[in-house]
Design a protein around this motif. Structure first.
Motif, PDB file in Angstrom:
ATOM      1  N   UNK A   1       0.835  -1.284   0.035  1.00 32.04           N
ATOM      2  CA  UNK A   1      -0.085   0.125  -0.034  1.00 32.04           C
ATOM      3  C   UNK A   1       0.853   1.418   0.167  1.00 32.04           C
ATOM      4  N   UNK A   2       0.578   2.139  -0.902  1.00 36.84           N
ATOM      5  CA  UNK A   2       1.186   3.410  -0.946  1.00 36.84           C
ATOM      6  C   UNK A   2       0.078   4.431  -0.108  1.00 36.84           C
ATOM      7  N   UNK A   3       0.362   4.998   0.816  1.00 36.21           N
ATOM      8  CA  UNK A   3      -0.581   5.570   1.700  1.00 36.21           C
ATOM      9  C   UNK A   3       0.024   7.165   1.697  1.00 36.21           C
ATOM     10  N   UNK A   4      -0.891   8.124   1.525  1.00 36.54           N
ATOM     11  CA  UNK A   4      -0.275   9.497   1.341  1.00 36.54           C
ATOM     12  C   UNK A   4      -1.176  10.549   1.866  1.00 36.54           C
ATOM     13  N   UNK A   5      -0.727  11.732   1.941  1.00 37.03           N
ATOM     14  CA  UNK A   5      -1.605  12.823   2.376  1.00 37.03           C
ATOM     15  C   UNK A   5      -0.725  14.008   1.856  1.00 37.03           C
ATOM     16  N   UNK A   6      -1.621  15.197   1.696  1.00 33.75           N
ATOM     17  CA  UNK A   6      -0.581  16.256   1.135  1.00 33.75           C
ATOM     18  C   UNK A   6       0.333  16.801   2.284  1.00 33.75           C
ATOM     19  N   UNK A   7       1.417  17.381   1.389  1.00 32.31           N
ATOM     20  CA  UNK A   7       2.530  17.736   2.664  1.00 32.31           C
ATOM     21  C   UNK A   7       1.937  18.971   3.264  1.00 32.31           C
ATOM     22  N   UNK A   8       1.461  19.939   2.347  1.00 30.64           N
ATOM     23  CA  UNK A   8       0.617  21.008   2.985  1.00 30.64           C
ATOM     24  C   UNK A   8      -0.604  20.928   2.939  1.00 30.64           C
ATOM     25  N   UNK A   9      -1.099  21.284   4.172  1.00 26.13           N
ATOM     26  CA  UNK A   9      -2.747  20.775   4.373  1.00 26.13           C
ATOM     27  C   UNK A   9      -3.242  21.900   4.976  1.00 26.13           C
ATOM     28  N   UNK A  10      -3.190  23.232   4.539  1.00 32.28           N
ATOM     29  CA  UNK A  10      -3.611  24.585   5.393  1.00 32.28           C
ATOM     30  C   UNK A  10      -5.016  24.209   5.978  1.00 32.28           C
ATOM     31  N   UNK A  11      -5.956  23.634   5.418  1.00 35.94           N
ATOM     32  CA  UNK A  11      -7.282  23.525   6.064  1.00 35.94           C
ATOM     33  C   UNK A  11      -7.559  22.481   6.897  1.00 35.94           C
ATOM     34  N   UNK A  12      -6.493  21.593   6.708  1.00 36.74           N
ATOM     35  CA  UNK A  12      -6.755  20.180   7.483  1.00 36.74           C
ATOM     36  C   UNK A  12      -7.706  19.111   6.859  1.00 36.74           C
ATOM     37  N   UNK A  13      -7.719  19.469   5.529  1.00 36.95           N
ATOM     38  CA  UNK A  13      -8.728  18.495   4.855  1.00 36.95           C
ATOM     39  C   UNK A  13      -8.383  16.876   5.072  1.00 36.95           C
ATOM     40  N   UNK A  14      -7.218  17.075   5.372  1.00 42.20           N
ATOM     41  CA  UNK A  14      -6.507  15.530   5.373  1.00 42.20           C
ATOM     42  C   UNK A  14      -6.055  15.065   6.542  1.00 42.20           C
ATOM     43  N   UNK A  15      -6.587  15.762   7.570  1.00 43.25           N
ATOM     44  CA  UNK A  15      -6.249  15.623   9.100  1.00 43.25           C
ATOM     45  C   UNK A  15      -6.620  14.059   9.598  1.00 43.25           C
TER      46      UNK A  15
END
Ligand code: NAG
Ligand code: NAG
Ligand code: NAG
Ligand code: NAG
Ligand code: NAG
Ligand code: NAG
Ligand code: NAG
Ligand code: NAG
Ligand code: NAG
Length: 404
Positions: free
Chosen positions: A170-184
């Motif tokens: 599995x490649x599991x990722x989230x944005x490096x920059x997440x100013x709105x916390x959408x991927x918190x």
């Protein structure tokens, strides 16, 4: 643009003639046997040093060929596919070159002369659309929000998810920059799986696979949408084999035994067979429990020529193919403005097969074959069979209408 789900069961031949049934039966049987039945498949994480990056090498050795799939999250998630006509071909990686600004030549499959086919697929962007006021079937399905560049994601260490028994990672990722916390609380996962023999997964859409293919499951889980009616999509880029972009074709089947209410199979072919192919059912799911109730339509735009400069740059593609100016790109979007959606459970899952050689072709399921056998058994029964078929089809039809 085309629509690949929903009211399209109009494609189903409504009154199959016995000749149609016969020809379907005769044509479909031998194809079911194509592709290597088994391959010696190995899956290896190739580690780099001193800046480790995820690089997954799947090597599938057959009787006189070897297929290589090289998946990486260096840059946007991407895979390089290479088919060779020897059982001895190997992948060679020069890490210092791969991590340099000009990685051309850092990935090689040797001997070079054994290469019969090579291409790549890059997952460039995660798209999000506001479908509030969009009409059914529109492309794009609403007003686009700024896309998430998948080159600007950080990815887990795939070594921890490597499952050699099931040949998956599995490649599991989230944005490096997440100013709105959408991927918190959110992740985007690319689950890659290989197979050493042909078969069919337990979970819908249950695509038939051979040992020549890899399965990719993309799941978006827990990310906060930017609106109440967000539809998500993926931008996918590939390298053309010639001057023209490959096209996506749609196969229709009268059989939905393995993927209820889905009568299409979409296929991207890089050239005439045997070459490379991407195959998927135009369906995604909005719940982990993949049932008809959580099925979402999936739409694919046509592929069109796209300058490399307008896409996130993939180092592994450059490493194998050198600098490329022209890519072909298309958008896949999941869901419709009405019906179930990502918004229900913040869950979205879609799967596809990627392969080289002859694409697997479904033969008919036992139920449909049974009906055909009856139809072909005696000339007098033919029309009865057709009638039965119609009746059955009609019953299914009314069953499905309850969705809307
Ligand atoms: C993943 O972990 C393994 C061992 O724990 C390590 O050798 C490798 O360098 C790591 N890879 C990445 C991309 O961090
Ligand atoms: C490779 O093997 C397959 C089946 O084992 C055979 O049909 C095919 O002709 C072989 N190809 C070559 C190039 O030898
Ligand atoms: C890897 O590439 C570098 C150039 O960046 C080169 O100096 C080195 O010799 C290469 N290593 C191997 C093993 O080929
Ligand atoms: C593999 O293909 C190359 C050219 O594509 C050919 O020269 C070579 O003879 C082939 N090898 C085998 C074992 O078929
Ligand atoms: C949808 O349409 C309504 C009425 O026309 C408008 O007020 C609203 O702003 C629109 N919403 C979006 C997201 O476009
Ligand atoms: C392989 O996958 C199956 C189903 O997803 C799972 O039940 C099983 O535990 C996995 N095997 C291993 C060794 O993880
Ligand atoms: C993330 O999950 C925590 C705990 O479940 C919750 O308190 C928080 O509001 C969630 N954040 C977002 C952005 O959804
Ligand atoms: C989303 O839905 C909530 C509650 O249903 C509503 O208060 C809010 O205004 C909606 N937001 C948008 C952007 O439509
Ligand atoms: C995919 O959709 C986005 C948003 O609408 C658009 O900017 C982009 O050009 C599309 N890409 C392709 C290849 O059609």
């Amino acid at each position: 643009m085309f629509r690949c789900w929903g009211p399209h069961w109009g494609w189903v031949p409504c009154a199959p003639t016995p000749w149609l049934l016969l020809s379907l039966l005769v044509c479909s049987a031998p194809f079911g046997l194509q592709g290597e039945e088994t391959r010696q498949v190995s899956m290896e994480v190739i580690s780099g040093w001193p800046n480790p990056q995820n690089l997954l090498h799947i090597r599938a050795v057959g009787s006189n060929s070897t297929l290589h799939y090289v998946w990486s999250s260096l840059g946007p998630p991407a895979v390089v596919l290479v088919a060779t006509n020897t059982t001895q071909s190997v992948l060679s990686v020069n890490w210092s070159l791969l991590l340099s600004p000009d990685p051309a030549g850092a990935l090689m499959v040797l001997p070079r002369s054994s290469i019969q086919f090579s291409s790549a697929l890059v997952f460039t962007r995660l798209l999000e659309f506001d479908s509030t006021n969009a009409s059914e079937g529109a492309q794009p399905p609403g007003k686009p929000y700024p896309p998430y560049s998948l080159a600007k994601f950080s990815w887990n260490n795939i070594t921890n998810s490597l499952d050699l028994a099931n040949l998956s990672a599995d490649f599991q990722g989230r944005p490096v920059d997440d100013p709105t916390g959408a991927f918190a609380n959110g992740t985007l996962t690319f689950k890659v799986q290989a197979f050493s023999r042909s078969g069919r997964p337990a979970q819908p859409p249950r695509l038939l696979h051979t040992a020549d293919v890899c399965q990719l499951e993309v799941a978006l889980v827990g990310a906060s949408p930017r609106g109440n009616h967000s539809l998500f999509g993926l931008e996918v880029a590939t390298l053309p084999q010639g001057p023209d972009c490959p096209s996506v074709n749609e196969r229709n089947s009268i059989d939905d035994e393995y993927a209820p209410a889905v009568f299409q199979l979409n296929q991207l072919l890089w050239g005439s067979s045997p070459s490379g192919f991407m195959q998927w059912r135009p369906v995604a799911f909005s719940e982990e429990e993949r049932a008809r109730e959580s099925a979402l339509p999936c739409q694919a735009s046509t592929l069109h020529s796209t300058l490399a400069s307008s896409l996130p740059h993939s180092p592994i593609v450059q490493a194998f193919f050198g600098s490329q100016n022209n890519f072909c790109a298309f958008n896949l979007t999941f869901g419709a403005p009405t019906g179930p959606g990502y918004w229900d459970q913040y869950y979205l899952c879609w799967s596809m097969l990627l392969g080289m050689g002859f694409p697997p072709v479904d033969i008919f399921s036992p139920l449909v074959l049974g009906i055909m056998a009856v139809a072909l058994g005696a000339p007098g029964l033919m029309f009865l069979g057709g009638g039965l078929f119609l009746l059955l089809r009609h019953r299914r039809y009314s069953k499905y209408q309850s969705i809307n």
